[in-house]
Design a protein around this motif. Sequence first.
Motif, PDB file in Angstrom:
ATOM      1  N   MET A  29       0.845  -1.195   0.000  1.00  0.00           N
ATOM      2  CA  MET A  29       0.000   0.000   0.000  1.00  0.00           C
ATOM      3  C   MET A  29       0.882   1.247   0.000  1.00  0.00           C
ATOM      4  N   LYS A  30       0.558   2.184  -0.882  1.00  0.00           N
ATOM      5  CA  LYS A  30       1.273   3.445  -0.957  1.00  0.00           C
ATOM      6  C   LYS A  30       0.422   4.554  -0.340  1.00  0.00           C
ATOM      7  N   PHE A  31       1.097   5.576   0.223  1.00  0.00           N
ATOM      8  CA  PHE A  31       0.410   6.656   0.914  1.00  0.00           C
ATOM      9  C   PHE A  31       0.861   8.003   0.363  1.00  0.00           C
ATOM     10  N   ILE A  32      -0.025   9.014   0.518  1.00  0.00           N
ATOM     11  CA  ILE A  32       0.325  10.404   0.212  1.00  0.00           C
ATOM     12  C   ILE A  32       0.154  11.192   1.502  1.00  0.00           C
ATOM     13  N   LYS A  33       1.166  11.967   1.875  1.00  0.00           N
ATOM     14  CA  LYS A  33       1.157  12.692   3.142  1.00  0.00           C
ATOM     15  C   LYS A  33       0.476  14.046   2.996  1.00  0.00           C
ATOM     16  N   CYS A  34      -0.459  14.346   3.910  1.00  0.00           N
ATOM     17  CA  CYS A  34      -1.139  15.645   3.909  1.00  0.00           C
ATOM     18  C   CYS A  34      -0.186  16.709   4.443  1.00  0.00           C
ATOM     19  N   GLU A  35      -0.037  17.807   3.715  1.00  0.00           N
ATOM     20  CA  GLU A  35       0.866  18.876   4.145  1.00  0.00           C
ATOM     21  C   GLU A  35       0.304  19.678   5.308  1.00  0.00           C
ATOM     22  N   SER A  36      -0.994  19.620   5.518  1.00  0.00           N
ATOM     23  CA  SER A  36      -1.618  20.393   6.587  1.00  0.00           C
ATOM     24  C   SER A  36      -1.503  19.716   7.946  1.00  0.00           C
ATOM     25  N   CYS A  37      -1.902  18.416   8.020  1.00  0.00           N
ATOM     26  CA  CYS A  37      -1.900  17.734   9.318  1.00  0.00           C
ATOM     27  C   CYS A  37      -0.924  16.565   9.379  1.00  0.00           C
ATOM     28  N   HIS A  38      -0.226  16.290   8.258  1.00  0.00           N
ATOM     29  CA  HIS A  38       0.795  15.234   8.183  1.00  0.00           C
ATOM     30  C   HIS A  38       0.220  13.819   8.289  1.00  0.00           C
ATOM     31  N   HIS A  39      -1.068  13.685   8.049  1.00  0.00           N
ATOM     32  CA  HIS A  39      -1.686  12.360   8.036  1.00  0.00           C
ATOM     33  C   HIS A  39      -1.317  11.628   6.746  1.00  0.00           C
ATOM     34  N   TYR A  40      -1.042  10.333   6.847  1.00  0.00           N
ATOM     35  CA  TYR A  40      -0.717   9.518   5.685  1.00  0.00           C
ATOM     36  C   TYR A  40      -2.003   8.902   5.122  1.00  0.00           C
ATOM     37  N   ASN A  41      -2.400   9.342   3.932  1.00  0.00           N
ATOM     38  CA  ASN A  41      -3.621   8.856   3.297  1.00  0.00           C
ATOM     39  C   ASN A  41      -3.293   7.728   2.317  1.00  0.00           C
ATOM     40  N   PRO A  42      -3.923   6.583   2.464  1.00  0.00           N
ATOM     41  CA  PRO A  42      -3.696   5.509   1.500  1.00  0.00           C
ATOM     42  C   PRO A  42      -4.198   5.921   0.117  1.00  0.00           C
ATOM     43  N   ILE A  43      -3.379   5.670  -0.907  1.00  0.00           N
ATOM     44  CA  ILE A  43      -3.771   6.011  -2.274  1.00  0.00           C
ATOM     45  C   ILE A  43      -4.699   4.918  -2.785  1.00  0.00           C
ATOM     46  N   LYS A  44      -5.993   5.239  -2.870  1.00  0.00           N
ATOM     47  CA  LYS A  44      -6.995   4.243  -3.225  1.00  0.00           C
ATOM     48  C   LYS A  44      -7.668   4.526  -4.565  1.00  0.00           C
ATOM     49  N   SER A  45      -7.677   5.812  -4.965  1.00  0.00           N
ATOM     50  CA  SER A  45      -8.432   6.167  -6.155  1.00  0.00           C
ATOM     51  C   SER A  45      -7.846   7.413  -6.792  1.00  0.00           C
ATOM     52  N   GLU A  46      -8.086   7.560  -8.092  1.00  0.00           N
ATOM     53  CA  GLU A  46      -7.621   8.750  -8.792  1.00  0.00           C
ATOM     54  C   GLU A  46      -8.447   9.980  -8.427  1.00  0.00           C
ATOM     55  N   TYR A  47      -9.574   9.783  -7.737  1.00  0.00           N
ATOM     56  CA  TYR A  47     -10.431  10.893  -7.342  1.00  0.00           C
ATOM     57  C   TYR A  47     -10.188  11.338  -5.900  1.00  0.00           C
ATOM     58  N   GLN A  48      -9.136  10.830  -5.282  1.00  0.00           N
ATOM     59  CA  GLN A  48      -8.820  11.178  -3.900  1.00  0.00           C
ATOM     60  C   GLN A  48      -8.131  12.552  -3.873  1.00  0.00           C
ATOM     61  N   ILE A  49      -8.848  13.548  -3.369  1.00  0.00           N
ATOM     62  CA  ILE A  49      -8.350  14.920  -3.398  1.00  0.00           C
ATOM     63  C   ILE A  49      -8.173  15.488  -1.990  1.00  0.00           C
ATOM     64  N   PHE A  50      -9.036  15.061  -1.049  1.00  0.00           N
ATOM     65  CA  PHE A  50      -9.018  15.657   0.289  1.00  0.00           C
ATOM     66  C   PHE A  50      -8.480  14.663   1.322  1.00  0.00           C
ATOM     67  N   CYS A  51      -7.852  15.208   2.361  1.00  0.00           N
ATOM     68  CA  CYS A  51      -7.265  14.398   3.429  1.00  0.00           C
ATOM     69  C   CYS A  51      -8.353  13.717   4.252  1.00  0.00           C
ATOM     70  N   ASP A  52      -8.160  12.436   4.562  1.00  0.00           N
ATOM     71  CA  ASP A  52      -9.123  11.689   5.358  1.00  0.00           C
ATOM     72  C   ASP A  52      -9.217  12.204   6.787  1.00  0.00           C
ATOM     73  N   ALA A  53      -8.132  12.798   7.306  1.00  0.00           N
ATOM     74  CA  ALA A  53      -8.094  13.221   8.707  1.00  0.00           C
ATOM     75  C   ALA A  53      -8.623  14.624   8.911  1.00  0.00           C
ATOM     76  N   CYS A  54      -8.062  15.604   8.195  1.00  0.00           N
ATOM     77  CA  CYS A  54      -8.434  17.004   8.441  1.00  0.00           C
ATOM     78  C   CYS A  54      -9.381  17.574   7.391  1.00  0.00           C
ATOM     79  N   GLY A  55      -9.578  16.875   6.268  1.00  0.00           N
ATOM     80  CA  GLY A  55     -10.510  17.319   5.249  1.00  0.00           C
ATOM     81  C   GLY A  55      -9.983  18.384   4.311  1.00  0.00           C
ATOM     82  N   LYS A  56      -8.723  18.771   4.486  1.00  0.00           N
ATOM     83  CA  LYS A  56      -8.162  19.802   3.612  1.00  0.00           C
ATOM     84  C   LYS A  56      -7.639  19.174   2.320  1.00  0.00           C
ATOM     85  N   LYS A  57      -7.532  19.998   1.288  1.00  0.00           N
ATOM     86  CA  LYS A  57      -7.115  19.523  -0.018  1.00  0.00           C
ATOM     87  C   LYS A  57      -5.650  19.091  -0.007  1.00  0.00           C
TER      88      LYS A  57
END
Length: 272
Positions: A1-29
């Motif tokens: 599993m690969k992740f993309i790190k949110c620059e706002s809250c540093h949460h690691y979001n699993p890359i699941k879809s090409e439509y994943q735009i917002f952070c799962d934790a803080c909701g920011k883009k």
Amino acid sequence: MKFIKCESCHHYNPIKSEYQIFCDACGKKISNNFKAWQQKYPNKNLEDYKIAVGVDKQATKPKPKKISLKKILQITFIVICSSIGAYFGKQQSSKLYSFFHELAYPTSELLKQDWKRQYFANKKASLESPYLLTKETAELALPDEVKQLVLKMSNYTYTENPNYSIALTVIEYNQAIENMSLKAGSDGSITEVLNRTNGTDLYYSDSDTFINQYPALVKKGNFKSDGNEIYFKSITCSRNNKQAIHLIALWIGKNEDYELITERLFNSFDVR
């Protein structure tokens, strides 16, 4: 599993879809989301994105450390998008010290005691606390554009307990700041905490309130730092658009006594 790190809250979001735009934790883009990345590389697909941008969460996860809480504050309000920054300094005490501190000063006993009211900034703000907040003497380094706006800044802190800290900041501007954003100031304080501690997995809730007739915003939540769960509660208040008052309490780990102390402290908070 690969992740993309949110620059706002540093949460690691699993890359699941090409439509994943917002952070799962803080909701920011997420600035470097797949759609934004694909504009630079139109011939690339999601798998290419995972290889080029995705990271392994385990490889970058901070190692757990023995910590006790020591707080250093850095506060900055900037015109309309005011931002307060508060952060912890480097940990210097062991868990053994935390144990003996709790043994010598049991938190549960503090809840049974009467607390004295403490006054700050010529009695513009006050609260009841079992801990004595003292005024910081060192001046905070502020950007030039902020210095031009700030007439006076007072910072009061309590940092003796290795697991619990409090900070109160009163900022007076040289002119009224129209449309002062309490949301921006409150968000800015927690963003600064995360930046200073490499914090991740931020969760919080906001609620509007008033202190006397002055508008205020309460923020309550938690995040992870160095393998520890950090809990916090803050309130940001605007006084006639010429003063900003910010109170924050932070503690390590799920602790009912600290939660009760915080609620009692915040319920006593007053602005005049």
